[in-house]
Design a protein around this motif. Structure first.
Motif, PDB file in Angstrom:
ATOM      1  N   SER A  20       0.812  -1.221   0.000  1.00 57.28           N
ATOM      2  CA  SER A  20       0.000   0.000   0.000  1.00 57.28           C
ATOM      3  C   SER A  20       0.845   1.270   0.000  1.00 57.28           C
ATOM      4  O   SER A  20       0.705   2.116  -0.897  1.00 57.28           O
ATOM      5  N   TYR A  21       1.719   1.441   0.979  1.00 56.20           N
ATOM      6  CA  TYR A  21       2.440   2.711   1.066  1.00 56.20           C
ATOM      7  C   TYR A  21       3.373   2.915  -0.118  1.00 56.20           C
ATOM      8  O   TYR A  21       3.643   4.050  -0.524  1.00 56.20           O
ATOM      9  N   GLN A  22       3.835   1.836  -0.707  1.00 58.46           N
ATOM     10  CA  GLN A  22       4.801   1.944  -1.792  1.00 58.46           C
ATOM     11  C   GLN A  22       4.181   2.368  -3.113  1.00 58.46           C
ATOM     12  O   GLN A  22       4.898   2.844  -3.999  1.00 58.46           O
ATOM     13  N   ILE A  23       2.871   2.182  -3.283  1.00 62.56           N
ATOM     14  CA  ILE A  23       2.280   2.500  -4.586  1.00 62.56           C
ATOM     15  C   ILE A  23       1.056   3.402  -4.534  1.00 62.56           C
ATOM     16  O   ILE A  23       0.760   4.099  -5.517  1.00 62.56           O
ATOM     17  N   GLU A  24       0.323   3.419  -3.442  1.00 62.24           N
ATOM     18  CA  GLU A  24      -1.015   4.031  -3.484  1.00 62.24           C
ATOM     19  C   GLU A  24      -0.996   5.546  -3.630  1.00 62.24           C
ATOM     20  O   GLU A  24      -1.802   6.117  -4.374  1.00 62.24           O
ATOM     21  N   GLY A  25      -0.126   6.237  -2.916  1.00 65.28           N
ATOM     22  CA  GLY A  25      -0.226   7.687  -2.875  1.00 65.28           C
ATOM     23  C   GLY A  25      -1.479   8.104  -2.124  1.00 65.28           C
ATOM     24  O   GLY A  25      -1.907   7.440  -1.184  1.00 65.28           O
ATOM     25  N   HIS A 123       1.700  -4.345   5.903  1.00 63.20           N
ATOM     26  CA  HIS A 123       2.975  -4.191   5.210  1.00 63.20           C
ATOM     27  C   HIS A 123       3.620  -2.890   5.693  1.00 63.20           C
ATOM     28  O   HIS A 123       3.848  -1.962   4.915  1.00 63.20           O
ATOM     29  N   TRP A 124       3.789  -2.813   7.030  1.00 60.02           N
ATOM     30  CA  TRP A 124       4.673  -1.855   7.692  1.00 60.02           C
ATOM     31  C   TRP A 124       4.070  -0.491   8.017  1.00 60.02           C
ATOM     32  O   TRP A 124       4.727   0.307   8.688  1.00 60.02           O
ATOM     33  N   ASP A 125       2.852  -0.186   7.561  1.00 61.11           N
ATOM     34  CA  ASP A 125       2.342   1.187   7.729  1.00 61.11           C
ATOM     35  C   ASP A 125       1.414   1.294   8.948  1.00 61.11           C
ATOM     36  O   ASP A 125       0.214   1.531   8.819  1.00 61.11           O
ATOM     37  N   LEU A 126       2.005   1.141  10.141  1.00 63.17           N
ATOM     38  CA  LEU A 126       1.243   1.296  11.377  1.00 63.17           C
ATOM     39  C   LEU A 126       0.674   2.711  11.466  1.00 63.17           C
ATOM     40  O   LEU A 126       1.387   3.686  11.225  1.00 63.17           O
ATOM     41  N   PRO A 127      -0.602   2.854  11.812  1.00 62.49           N
ATOM     42  CA  PRO A 127      -1.135   4.209  12.013  1.00 62.49           C
ATOM     43  C   PRO A 127      -0.318   4.976  13.050  1.00 62.49           C
ATOM     44  O   PRO A 127      -0.024   4.456  14.132  1.00 62.49           O
ATOM     45  N   GLN A 128       0.031   6.208  12.714  1.00 59.22           N
ATOM     46  CA  GLN A 128       0.810   7.024  13.639  1.00 59.22           C
ATOM     47  C   GLN A 128       0.084   7.196  14.970  1.00 59.22           C
ATOM     48  O   GLN A 128       0.713   7.248  16.039  1.00 59.22           O
ATOM     49  N   ALA A 129      -1.237   7.249  14.916  1.00 60.81           N
ATOM     50  CA  ALA A 129      -2.017   7.418  16.147  1.00 60.81           C
ATOM     51  C   ALA A 129      -1.789   6.270  17.122  1.00 60.81           C
ATOM     52  O   ALA A 129      -1.804   6.474  18.346  1.00 60.81           O
ATOM     53  N   LEU A 130      -1.574   5.055  16.606  1.00 61.54           N
ATOM     54  CA  LEU A 130      -1.295   3.920  17.487  1.00 61.54           C
ATOM     55  C   LEU A 130       0.137   3.968  18.010  1.00 61.54           C
ATOM     56  O   LEU A 130       0.387   3.644  19.167  1.00 61.54           O
ATOM     57  N   HIS A 131       1.061   4.369  17.168  1.00 68.24           N
ATOM     58  CA  HIS A 131       2.438   4.505  17.649  1.00 68.24           C
ATOM     59  C   HIS A 131       2.516   5.527  18.783  1.00 68.24           C
ATOM     60  O   HIS A 131       3.283   5.344  19.748  1.00 68.24           O
TER      61      HIS A 131
END
Length: 445
Positions: A20-25, A123-131
């Motif tokens: 997702s993060y690598q292609i979606e924009g 695939h690695w894109d944890l929501p920042q809100a959870l971090h």
């Protein structure tokens, strides 16, 4: 039936993979909120070229064109990932209907094109809100993931039957929490151990959720597995390689499939293991997803979090344009060993070759002979492993498209299709034509 001189097994799955993060924009569109990778991309010096995934390949808007490219290959399947912060912007709580609807459109279009969707949840894109409230370092994270898995299973389980919990556990945990190569960029031994264990727990809980909600689901997890060799033939580098091997190759499949951590890591992680955890982690799954590129090398580094660092391949070793070792025999051996060790069918969920020089020539064609040669060598060794008894059920090339390659930004190109990031023009490379012909021939035999 395994591969023989007569041909590939009839039910073999040929595919491509993306994330997702690598292609979606569309990083801030239709309710999506930041992930830890959005945050990292805004820290000076962390990403090659100062690049971000804000636009990437604009797949969010161009997915019909990308599915047409998949159909042109004659694929059976497409492995993609759902962006957690797109469907649950805060990581938990109220879902985002517009984000959920995007994957409805994608899945429906894939099915209409005769391509089976293989859905990866993380695939690695944890929501920042959870971090921001502890992320993978807190035990609650396993429950957050299970709730997210339930949302996806209920929404897409009527159409998606191939499910993957996580992609490359060892990469995002080691590089994100022990080596500052990935988001969130923490280098702390205790935090890293907590993250390993909580991610394992999240996997097990996710398996149970999907199993309960999706009738007929085939569930797997994707592990990066490469031989780890010492950079130099010294006691120190051999010890570094043994420890990196546990972190890289064993820290996740062993507890998930054998019910125990490997010995060196197990002693360190024991203080974080509570009653019932190992049973929660070790859940029955249906296939082992393997991501493999080539062997890696380790060297002693006393000042690092774990006392090891990445080494370099021998000067005379075959390498890709981006410097990764090309060692097809190691791929064959890994496939054989995996089937013996874990006694599961293996699906090769990533294999491919990175380069820096792929570009259209004066006639508009993209010649990538280095990638064609790599794919020829590795598919031949996969076939050899199958002939020696390895139960391999599928092969997915990384990747359909050139894309955002994490800390390297848009420098390396792995795609079968060239992407001009300024115009978003897609140009199939020579490797695209090769893979199309390869699939056609494999299915004809």
């Amino acid at each position: 039936m395994t591969a023989t001189a007569a041909g590939w097994r009839k039910d073999f799955t040929w595919g491509v993979s993306t994330s997702s993060y690598q292609i979606e924009g569309a990083h801030d569109e239709d309710g999506r909120k930041p992930s830890i990778w959005d945050t990292r991309c805004r820290i000076a010096g962390k990403i090659g070229g100062g690049d971000t995934g804000d636009v990437a390949c604009d797949h969010y808007h161009r997915y019909p064109e990308d599915i047409a490219l998949m159909a042109g290959l004659g694929l059976d399947a497409y492995r993609f990932s759902v962006a957690w912060p797109r469907v649950l912007p805060r990581g938990k709580g109220a879902p985002n209907e517009k984000g959920l609807a995007f994957y409805d459109r994608l899945i429906d279009a894939l099915l209409e094109a005769g391509i089976e969707p293989w859905l990866c949840l993380y695939h690695w894109d944890l929501p920042q809100a959870l971090h921001d409230i502890g992320g993978w370092a807190v035990r609650d994270s396993a429950g957050w993931f299970a709730d997210y898995a339930a949302l996806a299973a209920r929404r897409y389980g009527d159409r998606v039957k191939k499910w993957i919990t996580f992609n490359e556990f060892a990469v995002f945990t080691l590089f994100g929490y022990a080596i500052d190569w990935s988001a969130p960029g923490i280098t702390d031994r205790d935090t890293h151990l907590k993250v390993i264990h909580n991610v394992n727990r999240a996997h097990g809980m996710g398996v149970d959720v999907i199993r309960s909600l999706v009738p007929g689901a085939a569930i797997g997890a994707v592990h990066n597995r490469q031989a780890v060799w010492p950079e130099k033939d010294t006691d120190a580098d051999r010890a570094a390689a043994a420890l990196l091997h546990e972190h890289w190759n064993l820290a996740f499949p062993d507890p998930q499939l054998l019910g125990c951590y490997p010995p060196i890591l197990g002693e360190a992680i024991e203080p974080y293991v509570q009653g019932g955890d190992m049973a929660q982690i070790c859940r029955p799954i249906d296939f082992f997803g393997l991501n493999h590129y080539g062997p890696i090398f380790a060297k002693e580094e006393p000042d690092s979090t774990w006392g090891f660092a990445w080494g370099s391949p021998p000067d005379d070793a075959p390498k890709s344009e981006i410097g990764w070792a090309v060692w097809p025999d190691a791929f064959r051996d890994e496939l054989i060993d995996l089937c013996k060790t874990y006694k599961l069918p293996v699906v090769v969920t990533e294999n491919g070759c990175g380069g820096h020089l792929d570009a259209p020539d004066a006639s508009g064609k993209v010649h990538d002979a280095h990638r064609v040669k790599y794919l020829e060598l590795y598919t031949a060794k996969m076939r050899e492993a199958m002939e020696k008894g390895a139960d391999v059920r599928g092969y997915f090339v990384w990747s359909l498209l050139d894309n955002f390659e994490w800390g390297s930004g848009y420098g390396p190109r792995f795609g079968l299709v060239h992407v001009d990031y300024a115009t978003q023009k897609r140009t199939p490379k020579d490797s695209y034509a090769w893979y199309r012909s390869f699939i056609t021939a494999a299915k004809a035999k």
